[in-house]
Design an enzyme around this catalytic site. Structure first.
Site, PDB file in Angstrom:
ATOM      1  CG  ASP A  18      -0.706  -0.103   2.434  1.00 51.78           C
ATOM      2  OD1 ASP A  18       0.423   0.317   2.695  1.00 51.78           O
ATOM      3  OD2 ASP A  18      -1.512  -0.531   3.277  1.00 51.78           O
ATOM      4  CB  SER A 255      10.374   2.557   7.503  1.00 48.83           C
ATOM      5  OG  SER A 255      10.289   1.981   8.786  1.00 48.83           O
ATOM      6  CE  LYS A 256       4.859   0.894   2.433  1.00 48.33           C
ATOM      7  NZ  LYS A 256       4.070   0.174   1.438  1.00 48.33           N
ATOM      8  NE  ARG A 257      11.076  -3.250   8.416  1.00 47.48           N
ATOM      9  CZ  ARG A 257      12.134  -3.017   9.160  1.00 47.48           C
ATOM     10  NH1 ARG A 257      12.235  -3.535  10.352  1.00 47.48           N
ATOM     11  NH2 ARG A 257      13.112  -2.260   8.712  1.00 47.48           N
ATOM     12  NE  ARG A 258      11.976   2.129  13.771  1.00 47.77           N
ATOM     13  CZ  ARG A 258      12.942   2.993  13.983  1.00 47.77           C
ATOM     14  NH1 ARG A 258      13.965   3.026  13.175  1.00 47.77           N
ATOM     15  NH2 ARG A 258      12.907   3.800  15.007  1.00 47.77           N
TER      16      ARG A 258
END
Ligand code: GLU
Length: 484
Positions: A18, A255-258
């Protein structure tokens, strides 16, 4: 002021999940510059990495840009004279350029297997070699010659032959003169016949007439490769605008992870208004139009737009600022529009059902808009308007004064006859409870609030009574009275 040449800008996301908030950040500046110069803003889908494609991602890119008011002028599904706008549909376009580069001695085939390349990298690391990158084992060799040597793979890639005098300096409209590191013999055509980003970006930016390449600063180190390709292919160089990377409050790269806010869809899911998000992005690494005036329309942003105002240090992504802007934009909507947005928000979440009366919500929304930060904040505060009765919360019951029964009886008597608008309700209750009976307002209205809403804290009491109507109001107060 001299007239600005119409710019063509593009945002070029890869549909690999996304969409990232950075895509919207780039798109905003792309669109602003195109609008400022009377040019056009293009969406190009960079889908050459077939292993990383995620179904639905391109659709989400379209939807989220449109949601923010940043829809492109040209792009896949939109049309334009420079299509197709998906790189996977342009494979035949790249091939002649690769052949030309090989014929001119600027590129060569490489048959080295990934095992060999991995081993080479490891050796360079262990030996701490001054020279890193590809060792040009394949350069100048025919397929037959190369096949005699170890680490041969059947399907070759094509690499750039980077000369010693490769251009490392370039002018950036945000940063001025920039120096980038010396590049490796970059692969430009992969074994599967797809171009890499580096070749495709140069060919497409040229063929699509892009005049200003707006992209993240992580691409600065790739720019020398692109400049070489421009030079070799005889294309005029575009302007470069390398935008600062967005950072978390601890300065780490977003970042999308964090950070959930790195996902562009997150903002809509949370109940932010697109105009607030757009305004928020306008303030990232860019000064407000006027000192201290942070609220600005896109048109105001465009009117004063200039690349030299963009900061080069990573702007901090501070959601508190966004919350403030969202509250501001919520309060600038009229009640009907705000109601529509709230209904749409809950409908998208699958939370809208027949129990909520839109007209009641429309009447009630001005009671809570002052305290709203997100679109989802209204309904929980107004829930008591949409239920038959209310359950009295423990802390609310504990807050009832000793004379609660007496207060309720007197309040009920007033409410049975008073005209049922907020003003008359307030005047009637005040005259009886506060003036006649001498009860402090807090203790006079507290029990009524608890009976009406089930809670100690609620939206304005008299307006809430008016919306609920006389019958429902009386029924609730009597229900509480019966338990005392
Ligand atoms: N596909 C690249 C990305 O997603 C685009 C970089 C560029 O704008 O040149 O980051």
């Amino acid at each position: 002021m001299t007239a600005l040449h119409p710019a063509r800008t593009r945002v070029a996301p890869s549909p690999t999940g996304d969409p990232h908030v950075g895509t919207a950040f780039m798109a905003l500046f792309d669109k602003a510059w195109a609008a400022r110069t009377g040019g056009a803003f293009v969406l190009r889908i960079e889908d050459t990495d077939q292993n990383r494609l995620v179904a639905g991602s391109e659709q989400q890119i379209h939807e989220s840009l449109a949601w923010l008011g940043l829809a492109p002028d040209e792009g896949p599904g939109i049309g334009g004279e420079h299509g197709p706008y998906r790189q996977s549909e342009r494979l035949e376009t790249y091939r002649p350029f690769v052949e030309q580069l090989i014929a001119d001695g600027h590129a060569y085939h490489c048959w080295c297997s990934s095992e060999r390349l991995g081993q080479l990298r490891k050796e360079q690391e262990t030996n701490k070699s001054a020279k890193t990158g590809y060792d040009r084992l394949c350069l100048g060799k025919t397929r037959e010659e190369r096949a005699q040597l170890p680490g041969f793979s059947e399907t070759p890639v094509v690499r750039m032959l980077v000369p010693d005098d490769a251009p490392l300096m370039f002018t950036d409209v945000i940063r001025g003169e920039v120096k980038a590191p010396f590049p490796d013999d970059q692969v430009i055509l992969k074994a599967d016949g797809f171009p890499t980003y580096h070749l495709a970006v140069v060919v497409d930016d040229h063929l699509m007439g892009i005049t200003t390449v707006v992209r993240g600063e992580e691409w600065i180190s790739s720019t020398p490769k692109h400049l070489l390709l421009y030079r070799w292919l005889g294309f005029p160089e575009p302007q470069y605008a390398h935008m600062p990377l967005l950072r978390n409050p601890d300065r780490s790269k977003i970042s999308k992870r964090r950070n959930p806010a790195a996902r562009l869809l997150w903002f809509r899911e949370q109940g932010y208004l697109p105009e607030a998000v757009r305004n928020f992005l306008q303030l990232l690494g860019y000064p407000p139009a006027e000192d201290g005036v942070e609220v600005a329309t896109f048109e105001e942003f465009v009117a004063g737009f200039s690349w030299d105002k963009v900061a080069t240090t990573g702007p901090i992504f501070d959601v508190k600022k966004l919350d403030w802007l969202n509250g501001h934009y919520i309060r600038s909507l009229d009640a009907a529009e705000l109601t529509d947005r709230i209904v749409a928000f809950h409908t998208e979440r699958g939370e809208w059902d027949g129990s909520i009366d839109r007209d009641v919500l429309h009447q009630a929304v001005p009671l809570v808009s002052e305290r709203m930060v997100l679109l989802g904040d209204a309904l929980p505060k107004l829930q008591f308007l949409f239920t038959d009765g209310v359950e009295v919360a423990d802390d609310a019951r504990a807050s009832l004064p000793d004379n609660a029964a007496e207060v309720l009886d007197a309040g009920i008597a007033v409410l049975e006859t008073v005209p049922f608008d907020a003003e008359s309700i307030q005047a009637g209750l005040r005259a009886k409870l506060v003036d006649d009976m001498g009860i402090k307002p807090k203790f006079a209205f507290g029990p009524l609030r608890v009976g009406l809403t089930g809670a100690k804290v609620s939206p304005p009491l008299f307006e809430s009574m008016e919306i609920l109507g006389r019958d429902m109001t009386l029924a609730r107060l009597k229900a509480l009275r019966a338990t005392l």
